[in-house]
Design an enzyme around this catalytic site. Structure first.
Site, mmCIF file in Angstrom:
data_model
loop_
_atom_site.group_PDB
_atom_site.id
_atom_site.type_symbol
_atom_site.label_atom_id
_atom_site.label_comp_id
_atom_site.label_asym_id
_atom_site.label_seq_id
_atom_site.Cartn_x
_atom_site.Cartn_y
_atom_site.Cartn_z
ATOM 1 N N SER A 172 0.829 -1.210 0.000
ATOM 2 C CA SER A 172 0.000 0.000 0.000
ATOM 3 C C SER A 172 0.853 1.245 0.000
ATOM 4 O O SER A 172 0.399 2.305 -0.428
ATOM 5 C CB SER A 172 -0.834 0.078 1.280
ATOM 6 O OG SER A 172 -1.799 -0.888 1.306
ATOM 7 N N HIS A 217 -2.258 -3.631 -6.543
ATOM 8 C CA HIS A 217 -2.772 -3.187 -5.242
ATOM 9 C C HIS A 217 -4.275 -3.405 -5.134
ATOM 10 O O HIS A 217 -5.066 -2.686 -5.737
ATOM 11 C CB HIS A 217 -2.420 -1.704 -5.049
ATOM 12 C CG HIS A 217 -2.767 -1.171 -3.701
ATOM 13 N ND1 HIS A 217 -3.220 0.108 -3.490
ATOM 14 C CD2 HIS A 217 -2.729 -1.755 -2.479
ATOM 15 C CE1 HIS A 217 -3.442 0.286 -2.208
ATOM 16 N NE2 HIS A 217 -3.163 -0.830 -1.573
ATOM 17 N N GLU A 225 -5.186 -1.216 -8.320
ATOM 18 C CA GLU A 225 -4.265 -0.225 -8.871
ATOM 19 C C GLU A 225 -3.056 -0.974 -9.430
ATOM 20 O O GLU A 225 -2.408 -1.738 -8.705
ATOM 21 C CB GLU A 225 -3.810 0.760 -7.784
ATOM 22 C CG GLU A 225 -4.920 1.685 -7.306
ATOM 23 C CD GLU A 225 -4.488 2.614 -6.170
ATOM 24 O OE1 GLU A 225 -5.043 3.717 -6.059
ATOM 25 O OE2 GLU A 225 -3.602 2.231 -5.367
ATOM 26 N N ASN A 244 -5.072 6.307 -1.916
ATOM 27 C CA ASN A 244 -4.601 6.766 -0.610
ATOM 28 C C ASN A 244 -4.055 8.191 -0.647
ATOM 29 O O ASN A 244 -3.825 8.801 0.383
ATOM 30 C CB ASN A 244 -3.553 5.808 -0.034
ATOM 31 C CG ASN A 244 -4.229 4.585 0.562
ATOM 32 O OD1 ASN A 244 -5.407 4.622 0.918
ATOM 33 N ND2 ASN A 244 -3.505 3.484 0.652
HETATM 34 P P1 NAI Z 1 -1.347 -9.485 7.485
HETATM 35 O O1 NAI Z 1 -0.506 -9.154 8.664
HETATM 36 O O2 NAI Z 1 -2.782 -9.820 7.683
HETATM 37 O O3 NAI Z 1 -0.659 -10.719 6.698
HETATM 38 C C1 NAI Z 1 0.706 -10.779 6.376
HETATM 39 C C2 NAI Z 1 1.096 -12.241 6.274
HETATM 40 O O4 NAI Z 1 2.416 -12.319 5.721
HETATM 41 C C3 NAI Z 1 1.148 -12.969 7.619
HETATM 42 O O5 NAI Z 1 0.345 -14.126 7.558
HETATM 43 C C4 NAI Z 1 2.626 -13.319 7.815
HETATM 44 O O6 NAI Z 1 2.811 -14.561 8.446
HETATM 45 C C5 NAI Z 1 3.106 -13.386 6.377
HETATM 46 N N1 NAI Z 1 4.534 -13.163 6.196
HETATM 47 C C6 NAI Z 1 5.314 -12.234 6.810
HETATM 48 N N2 NAI Z 1 6.582 -12.338 6.346
HETATM 49 C C7 NAI Z 1 6.585 -13.319 5.407
HETATM 50 C C8 NAI Z 1 7.592 -13.864 4.558
HETATM 51 N N3 NAI Z 1 8.853 -13.418 4.580
HETATM 52 N N4 NAI Z 1 7.242 -14.840 3.701
HETATM 53 C C9 NAI Z 1 5.968 -15.314 3.659
HETATM 54 N N5 NAI Z 1 4.981 -14.842 4.464
HETATM 55 C C10 NAI Z 1 5.287 -13.849 5.315
HETATM 56 O O7 NAI Z 1 -1.155 -8.269 6.468
HETATM 57 P P2 NAI Z 1 -2.177 -7.691 5.377
HETATM 58 O O8 NAI Z 1 -3.054 -6.690 6.000
HETATM 59 O O9 NAI Z 1 -2.763 -8.823 4.623
HETATM 60 O O10 NAI Z 1 -1.173 -6.869 4.432
HETATM 61 C C11 NAI Z 1 -0.278 -7.518 3.563
HETATM 62 C C12 NAI Z 1 0.218 -6.552 2.513
HETATM 63 O O11 NAI Z 1 -0.910 -6.010 1.810
HETATM 64 C C13 NAI Z 1 1.004 -5.368 3.029
HETATM 65 O O12 NAI Z 1 1.995 -5.051 2.090
HETATM 66 C C14 NAI Z 1 -0.054 -4.257 3.081
HETATM 67 O O13 NAI Z 1 0.512 -2.970 2.923
HETATM 68 C C15 NAI Z 1 -0.884 -4.603 1.868
HETATM 69 N N6 NAI Z 1 -2.274 -4.120 1.898
HETATM 70 C C16 NAI Z 1 -3.037 -4.192 3.031
HETATM 71 C C17 NAI Z 1 -4.350 -3.757 3.021
HETATM 72 C C18 NAI Z 1 -5.214 -3.868 4.243
HETATM 73 O O14 NAI Z 1 -6.263 -3.214 4.278
HETATM 74 N N7 NAI Z 1 -4.853 -4.660 5.238
HETATM 75 C C19 NAI Z 1 -4.963 -3.181 1.804
HETATM 76 C C20 NAI Z 1 -4.115 -3.244 0.641
HETATM 77 C C21 NAI Z 1 -2.802 -3.647 0.718
#
Ligand code: NAI
Length: 505
Positions: free
Chosen positions: A123, A144, A156, A194
């Protein structure tokens, strides 16, 4: 059409909130999807989230059982990165940390085939920077999604400095083939949504900070008059004030302290107090059991006028004329072409052009009351109005009675420039115009992004055209001269379009 066919395997890294949603979208489109996470529990949880979503879809009759089983059968759990080798596209949705993301993509380069595409769901990080250390950075692109990915339509497609255009086009078409609305965006802080959405929050906070209106009134006007599904304070409470504050700070700092994005002290205080919103039980509203939240300001009933005079010829006001006639109010036509609004006796009731009512009262030499913008004056159930400081309560009551006779609840707010909806829409259009002017995306890209990424009722650029670009230009100019701050400078795109008599679209 260059979309990846369903016969191409997709991989998703990170099985959290976003990763699981993206897996579901790709599997529903017919792809075999490999899912990898460093935590096995995260994969279990992610798949359980997908199962629950699909079961609910079956219950609601949106999907049959066979389809649910087929989607789930296409999802393959992986326990090491090497298992992702067959994928033609890898979408990374792991923790928002640039070093970890770069290390994962670096390893993937040696595992995947030469023609595989590397995509990040980040993001806030620069696609250019994530890709910089790769042997072939041109095959890296941003993809995105918005939360929840299975429901939110927008994707995006973010171009880093060296992203191959063909790679971005494949991702654009693939997202479209998955039922998404894709938009191209240059890798710049906040991408489109954003960034362009900042004024929705920051202007609401500014109006609150200056005592223009209270929280419930601002939210109600944006919903009932602006046509938004949620007001800014409700939305910040839903997103989490900690998250919204951190996104605002990140965009502000990424643009080298651009004053337009300056965070609000009010939001900082909410975060400092642990009032994160719904998730902590309190934010701008109180969500604890039994809590009673203040209602929007709504004026007491006043007497309707027998007669009004329409002034100006702004087509936006036509529905109000229709409603007045339906309410039995006699409408005559006046002769002040330069204004848009009505007169009741000698009182001017003017559509806000950003100039405060107090200033208009002095300049025009008549008691002036300003009213707010509506997405649709016929459908709006509420309207905000403000009187000049010199205007009497009796004159204000006449304006209140007029809008009440048209079936509107009336919120009387302080004489703040641009009121609520007009100010926020003008500032959204200004930000969207700047994003276009700086080559981040196209005018269509702004409107599609805001409607599909945040469910806005209308794209801000189309909305500005509907209001009349010259009118929006006046609002921005008035804000700029009232505050004298760089935050309110008009986008060169709007200035140029108005001068040349051209459309933004
Ligand atoms: P989250 O914390 O729910 O999930 C992240 C996952 O990645 C976890 O299950 C973790 O175990 C895993 N992980 C961490 N390091 C890792 C690695 N080296 N290899 C494999 N798995 C690994 O996070 P979320 O909210 O799903 O966000 C993920 C990405 O999406 C971030 O880059 C965030 O900026 C982006 N994003 C988030 C949004 C939201 O509303 N939460 C919206 C759009 C994008």
């Amino acid at each position: 059409m260059t979309a990846l066919a369903p016969s191409h395997a997709i991989a998703v890294i990170g099985a959290g909130t976003m990763g699981a949603g993206i897996v579901q979208v790709a599997a529903a489109a017919g792809h075999t999807v490999y899912i990898f996470d460093t935590s096995k529990e995260a994969i279990d949880k992610g798949i359980a989230q997908i199962e629950k979503f699909l079961a609910r879809s079956v219950e609601k009759g949106r999907m049959d059982k066979e389809e649910r089983i087929a989607i789930l059968s296409r999802i393959m759990r992986c326990h090491k990165l090497e298992d992702l080798a067959p994928a033609k596209l890898v979408i990374e949705a792991i923790v928002e940390n640039i070093d970890i993301k770069r290390s994962v993509f670096g390893q993937l380069e040696d595992i995947l085939s030469e023609d595989a595409i590397l995509a990040s769901n980040t993001s806030s990080l620069s696609i250019t920077e994530i890709a910089a250390n790769l042997k072939r950075p041109e095959r890296m692109v941003g993809m995105h999604f918005f939360n929840p990915a299975p429901l939110m339509k927008l994707v995006e497609v973010v171009h880093g400095l060296v992203t191959d255009k063909q790679v971005a086009d494949i991702i654009f078409d693939t997202a479209a083939s998955w039922g998404k609305k894709a938009v191209h965006a240059k890798s710049t802080p906040g991408f489109i949504v954003n960034r362009v959405a900042r004024p929705f929050y920051s202007e609401a906070l500014r109006i609150l900070q200056e005592g223009g209106a209270d929280i419930a009134t601002i939210d109600s006007c944006l919903k009932e008059c602006g046509g938004f599904r949620m007001g800014p304070f409700e939305l910040m409470d839903l997103i989490g004030n900690d998250i919204n504050f951190s996104v605002t700070k990140s965009v502000y700092n990424a643009y080298f302290q651009e004053p337009r994005y300056r965070p609000s002290l009010i939001q900082q205080e909410q975060v400092a107090a642990g009032r994160y919103g719904r998730k902590s039980g309190q934010g701008y509203y109180d969500y604890r059991e039994g809590a009673v939240n203040p209602a929007a300001h709504t004026a007491e009933p006043e007497t309707p006028p027998a007669e009004i005079t329409l002034i100006g010829s702004n087509p936006l006001l036509a529905p109000l004329v229709g409603l007045a006639e339906k309410a039995g109010i006699k409408v005559s036509i006046g002769d002040r072409e330069e204004l848009a609004g009505f007169m009741i006796e000698d009182i001017l009731i003017i559509l806000s052009d950003g100039t405060p009512a107090s200033e208009l009262t002095t300049v025009l030499g008549k008691a002036t009351i300003v009213f707010d913008l509506a997405l649709d004056y016929k459908a709006a159930s509420r309207i905000a109005i403000a009187k000049g400081d010199q205007v009497s309560e009796a004159d204000l009551a006449k304006a209140v009675g007029f809008f009440q006779a048209l079936g509107k609840k009336v919120s009387v707010i302080d004489d703040c420039p641009g009121l609520i909806v007009m100010r926020i829409i003008s500032m959204l259009a200004n930000e969207g115009s700047d994003a276009v002017y700086q080559g981040v995306t196209s005018p269509d890209g702004v409107d599609i992004a805001m409607m599909n990424g945040l469910n806005y009722p209308c794209g801000p650029l189309k909305w500005a055209e509907d209001i009349g670009l010259e009118h929006v230009f006046s609002v921005l100019d008035a804000l700029s001269s009232f505050y004298g701050e760089d935050r309110y400078r008009t986008s060169p795109l709007i200035r140029r379009a108005v001068i040349a008599g051209k459309s933004l679209l």
